[in-house]
Design a protein around this motif. Structure first.
Motif, PDB file in Angstrom:
ATOM      1  N   PHE A 132       0.953  -1.249  -0.003  1.00  0.00           N
ATOM      2  CA  PHE A 132       0.024   0.104  -0.034  1.00  0.00           C
ATOM      3  C   PHE A 132       0.778   1.193  -0.019  1.00  0.00           C
ATOM      4  O   PHE A 132       1.852   1.258   0.581  1.00  0.00           O
ATOM      5  N   GLY A 133       0.477   2.307  -0.814  1.00  0.00           N
ATOM      6  CA  GLY A 133       1.141   3.470  -1.157  1.00  0.00           C
ATOM      7  C   GLY A 133       1.391   4.104   0.275  1.00  0.00           C
ATOM      8  O   GLY A 133       2.484   5.197   0.284  1.00  0.00           O
ATOM      9  N   GLY A 134       0.523   4.175   1.155  1.00  0.00           N
ATOM     10  CA  GLY A 134       0.835   4.962   2.466  1.00  0.00           C
ATOM     11  C   GLY A 134       1.631   4.277   3.538  1.00  0.00           C
ATOM     12  O   GLY A 134       1.813   5.107   4.523  1.00  0.00           O
TER      13      GLY A 134
ATOM     14  N   GLU B 240      -2.839  12.166  -3.291  1.00  0.00           N
ATOM     15  CA  GLU B 240      -3.701  12.147  -2.041  1.00  0.00           C
ATOM     16  C   GLU B 240      -4.419  13.266  -1.849  1.00  0.00           C
ATOM     17  O   GLU B 240      -3.822  14.446  -1.578  1.00  0.00           O
TER      18      GLU B 240
ATOM     19  N   ARG C 225      -2.268  16.516  -2.778  1.00  0.00           N
ATOM     20  CA  ARG C 225      -0.783  16.372  -2.409  1.00  0.00           C
ATOM     21  C   ARG C 225      -0.208  15.158  -3.382  1.00  0.00           C
ATOM     22  O   ARG C 225      -0.933  14.155  -3.363  1.00  0.00           O
TER      23      ARG C 225
ATOM     24  N   LYS D  81     -10.996  10.210  -2.946  1.00  0.00           N
ATOM     25  CA  LYS D  81     -11.588  10.035  -1.863  1.00  0.00           C
ATOM     26  C   LYS D  81     -12.985  10.115  -1.693  1.00  0.00           C
ATOM     27  O   LYS D  81     -13.730  10.934  -2.721  1.00  0.00           O
ATOM     28  N   PRO D  82     -13.733   9.752  -0.622  1.00  0.00           N
ATOM     29  CA  PRO D  82     -15.055   9.807  -0.730  1.00  0.00           C
ATOM     30  C   PRO D  82     -15.596  11.573  -0.666  1.00  0.00           C
ATOM     31  O   PRO D  82     -16.564  11.819  -0.771  1.00  0.00           O
TER      32      PRO D  82
ATOM     33  N   THR E 185     -16.271   3.963   7.315  1.00  0.00           N
ATOM     34  CA  THR E 185     -15.582   5.230   7.618  1.00  0.00           C
ATOM     35  C   THR E 185     -15.917   5.973   6.384  1.00  0.00           C
ATOM     36  O   THR E 185     -15.779   7.582   6.428  1.00  0.00           O
TER      37      THR E 185
ATOM     38  N   ALA F  60      -9.913   4.035  10.218  1.00  0.00           N
ATOM     39  CA  ALA F  60     -10.322   4.295   8.897  1.00  0.00           C
ATOM     40  C   ALA F  60     -10.428   3.156   7.713  1.00  0.00           C
ATOM     41  O   ALA F  60     -10.146   3.299   6.903  1.00  0.00           O
TER      42      ALA F  60
ATOM     43  N   HIS G 181      -8.409   0.666   8.106  1.00  0.00           N
ATOM     44  CA  HIS G 181      -6.992   0.313   7.806  1.00  0.00           C
ATOM     45  C   HIS G 181      -6.569  -0.422   9.065  1.00  0.00           C
ATOM     46  O   HIS G 181      -6.790  -0.100  10.157  1.00  0.00           O
TER      47      HIS G 181
ATOM     48  N   LYS H  58     -13.038   7.833  12.059  1.00  0.00           N
ATOM     49  CA  LYS H  58     -12.143   6.855  11.551  1.00  0.00           C
ATOM     50  C   LYS H  58     -12.658   5.456  12.149  1.00  0.00           C
ATOM     51  O   LYS H  58     -11.880   4.609  11.996  1.00  0.00           O
TER      52      LYS H  58
ATOM     53  N   ARG I  38       5.413   8.336  11.949  1.00  0.00           N
ATOM     54  CA  ARG I  38       4.919   8.624  10.497  1.00  0.00           C
ATOM     55  C   ARG I  38       6.314   8.170   9.403  1.00  0.00           C
ATOM     56  O   ARG I  38       5.978   7.719   8.427  1.00  0.00           O
TER      57      ARG I  38
ATOM     58  N   PRO J 202       2.297   7.512   6.840  1.00  0.00           N
ATOM     59  CA  PRO J 202       1.161   8.515   7.130  1.00  0.00           C
ATOM     60  C   PRO J 202      -0.230   7.392   7.533  1.00  0.00           C
ATOM     61  O   PRO J 202      -0.948   8.010   8.198  1.00  0.00           O
TER      62      PRO J 202
ATOM     63  N   LYS K  68      -1.488  10.688  15.609  1.00  0.00           N
ATOM     64  CA  LYS K  68      -1.106  12.105  15.898  1.00  0.00           C
ATOM     65  C   LYS K  68      -1.568  12.302  17.382  1.00  0.00           C
ATOM     66  O   LYS K  68      -1.100  13.622  17.606  1.00  0.00           O
TER      67      LYS K  68
END
Ligand code: COA
Ligand code: AMP
Length: 645
Positions: free
Chosen positions: A145-147, A173, A176, A317-318, A344, A510, A512, A542, A572, A577, A582
């Motif tokens: 996965f890219g994240g 994203e 971004r 994204k939604p 989510t 979310a 994930h 989330k 991170r 990400p 956070k």
């Protein structure tokens, strides 16, 4: 519950009466280049193996057979990307050509049957083409996965030891641009196992620097291959050969490499498209997930194509791409009959557009069913979706390990009455039980661990990549004779299943799947940290969010905010990400039992405002008072309750 006209009870009973005859019948829907000798060999593998002796090819069953049958002009893939303001359509014939061409390029790059190929790509058609091209030549793909950050990618490289990586220069994203190539180069630098080649798709949004002798330009290699009319045929592989490895979070920093075999996977997925999702060939099915997750593997790529349906791939994204109406725009524009996403996504839409004002702007007359999975579907979200969309909203429950629903509401067999909060009933293949701590089945309504009586059905993991011992320890040793899902729940008087929470250190942010144990391992690397604990706290959007509690080494007296920011950055940088980490608070001490076990569950109950009991074994109850204050300082535990007696 009123009895329904669903064929489900009869089908489930037929499976239970004779599982091998059931799967033998279902397997006829797949084309085998060599018939299997046995539907199931109870003595093979960790708990038996499916379709032993059989040979087939997944790309053949997803693509070529549809073209051969005269359906080459049917749409196979629609790519809709609001972030690049582009759309692309590929018929079955066009997709077959793209896959066969890339497969030929992979062979020329020296990739052989059985070798691993890592795919690190965003939601572009080439990601799906890459997966099918690997399948075509019998190479085993592992999509990351890219994240995820470079370190996570490196961990996967070292575990599955790929000979090549297929990647893109960037993902997008929202607004971004996430440059993938620096992350990829760093991962290869960190990994002990270095792939011999990288095939890189340059996207116009970011031009990546190429490494001489190792990196190949995707578009150039494809153009050259097309100029030479180069294509590769489907290679027969054993039903028990791996199609892919997909890493998922476990309780430690080392992810689990879930293995998916070739034969059972096709058999099970094709059955679900017709019988669970109620999809006919030629209909448009949309799984709004990412190819980096199991939902993307099963229901963006393989199942819709096995079924001869049209799969919709969405890069967006939604909400925010550009607004909370994008899902309805896509359903209307592409005549989507069923959408599958995580709750989510609906909570995000509901937050932006609570009254559903975007919905009537679009013609949703083709839309029949909404499927939700990936995390617990809270009844409020389901009710909102039902009221606004006026279609059945189907919660269903599964895991990376199973690859397809353990429980669901089989729309194709005739929908069963929906009970909010329940993913309905076990699918054929799953003899689901609720077990107590001693492994004994409990009565209806009593909570316990949800466990599947072995064997697992076709399509579920046969083992973990290169680690049979971890497979046994993680899934089958705790309750002999059963696969433990690590989810807690209960089954009610009507046989409806309720999935409540994980029994391990896995949380769901979310949709994930993340490991709090892994986050703790990363935080512990910070030079000022003496000890730490990470928990998942309830979040309106989330589902859950991670929150860390950290005790510093003696003598550290830098400002707390500075250290907290460093820890957030560390997580991170190391995990990525996607960890969405956070919240961290520095505390004087952690709540522990007298034997030194950290009382994470109690802290979570306090943070979530649930009723909680003071643990009898707690070392010092005052620590929980301090911690509650720390949680409140971060906007958590606002509804914290006093302990009950
Ligand atoms: N590549 C790079 N970064 C990624 C990424 C990817 N493929 N996917 C997510 N990220 C980043 C996000 O940009 C975000 O970064 P930020 O901290 O700088 O804002 C971070 O990872 C956390 O992502 P996420 O938890 O997804 O939060 P979000 O605010 O970006 O989006 C939702 C929230 C609800 C809109 C989104 O998670 C969603 O659509 N989820 C439902 C569908 C789904 O993905 N289900 C998964 C399996 S079915
Ligand atoms: P993943 O492997 O990423 O698909 O995550 C699997 C986990 O997500 C499961 O073990 C559950 O904890 C959770 N999950 C998935 N679907 C559901 C659902 N419908 N209801 C409750 N939890 C779910």
């Amino acid at each position: 519950m009123t009895p329904s006209a669903s064929r489900y009870p009869a089908v489930y009973a037929a499976w239970k009466a004779d599982p091998l005859a059931f799967w033998d019948q279902v397997a006829r829907d797949i084309e085998w280049s060599r018939p299997y000798d046995k539907v199931f060999d109870p003595y093979g593998g960790q708990y038996g193996r499916w379709f032993v002796g059989g040979e087939s090819n997944t790309a053949w069953n997803c693509l070529d057979r549809h073209v051969r049958d005269g359906n080459g002009d049917r749409m196979a893939l629609i790519h809709d990307s609001p972030v690049t303001k582009s759309q692309r359509w590929l018929t079955y014939r066009e997709l077959t050509t793209e896959v066969a061409t890339l497969a030929a390029v992979l062979l020329e790059m020296g990739i052989n049957k059985g070798e691993r190929v890592v795919i690190y790509m965003p939601m572009v058609p080439e990601a799906l083409i890459a997966m099918l091209a690997c399948a075509r030549i019998g190479a085993v793909h592992s999509v990351v996965f890219g994240g995820f950050a470079a370190t996570e990618l490196a961990t996967r490289l070292d575990d599955c030891r790929p000979v090549a990586i297929l990647a893109a220069s960037c993902g997008i994203e929202g607004t971004r641009i996430v440059e993938y190539k620096p992350l990829l180069d760093r991962a290869i630098e960190l990994a002990t196992c270095k792939p011999h080649s990288v095939l890189l798709l340059q996207r116009p949004q970011a031009q990546a620097t190429m490494v001489d002798g190792r990196d190949h330009d995707w578009s150039r290699r494809i153009a050259e291959a097309k100029a030479r009319n180069l294509t590769a045929d489907c290679v027969p592989v054993a039903a028990t050969d791996p199609l892919y490895i997909l890493y998922t979070s476990g309780t430690t920093g080392q992810p689990k490499g879930v293995v998916r075999d070739t034969g059972g996977h096709m058999v099970a997925l094709k059955w679900t498209m017709a019988n669970h999702y109620g999809i006919q060939p030629g209909e448009v099915f949309w799984a709004a997930s990412d190819v980096g997750w199991v939902v993307g593997h099963s229901y963006i790529v393989y199942a819709p194509l096995l079924a001869g349906a049209t799969t919709l791939m969405f890069e967006g994204k939604p909400v925010g791409t550009p607004d909370a109406g994008v899902f309805w725009r896509i359903i209307a524009e592409h005549k989507v009959v069923a959408l599958f996403t995580a709750p989510t996504a609906f909570r995000a839409i509901k937050k932006e557009d609570p009254t559903g004002e975007f919905i009537p702007k679009y013609d949703l007359s083709n839309f029949r069913t909404l499927f939700l999975a990936g995390e617990r579907a809270d009844p409020e979200t389901i009710k909102w979706a039902e009221a606004k969309l006026n279609v059945p909203v189907i919660d269903h429950w599964w895991q990376t390990e199973t690859g397809w629903p353990i429980c669901g509401n089989p729309v194709g067999l005739g929908i069963l009455p929906v009970k909010h909060g329940s993913p309905t009933v076990p699918m054929p293949g799953y003899d689901l039980r609720v077990l107590d701590e001693r492994g004994m089945p409990v009565a209806a309504g009593i909570p316990g661990t949800l466990a599947v009586k072995l064997p697992l059905p076709p399509g579920a993991l046969p083992t973990l990549w290169g680690n049979d011992a971890r497979f046994r320890k993680s899934y089958v040793e705790e309750f002999p004779g059963y696969y433990s899902t690590s989810d807690a729940g209960f089954i009610d008087q009507d046989g409806y299943v309720f999935v409540m929470a994980r029994t391990d250190d896995v949380i769901n942010v979310a949709g994930h799947r993340l490991s709090t144990g892994q986050m703790e391992e990363v935080i512990a690397q910070h030079k000022d940290v003496a000890e730490c604990a990470v928990i998942g706290v309830a979040d309106d959007l989330k589902g859950q969010n991670a929150a860390g509690m950290v005790v510093l080494n003696n003598g550290v007296n830098r400002p707390a905010a500075e250290i907290e920011a460093e820890i957030v950055k560390l997580v991170r940088d190391v995990i990525g990400p996607v960890a969405a980490f956070k919240t961290v608070m520095i505390v004087k001490r952690l709540p522990k039992t007298r034997s030194g076990k950290i009382l994470r569950a109690t802290v979570r109950q306090i943070a979530d405002g649930e009723a909680w009991k003071m643990p009898a074994t707690i070392d010092d109850p005052a620590v929980l008072v301090e911690l509650t204050e720390a949680l409140k300082s971060k906007g958590l535990a606002t509804n914290a309750k006093a302990p009950v007696d």
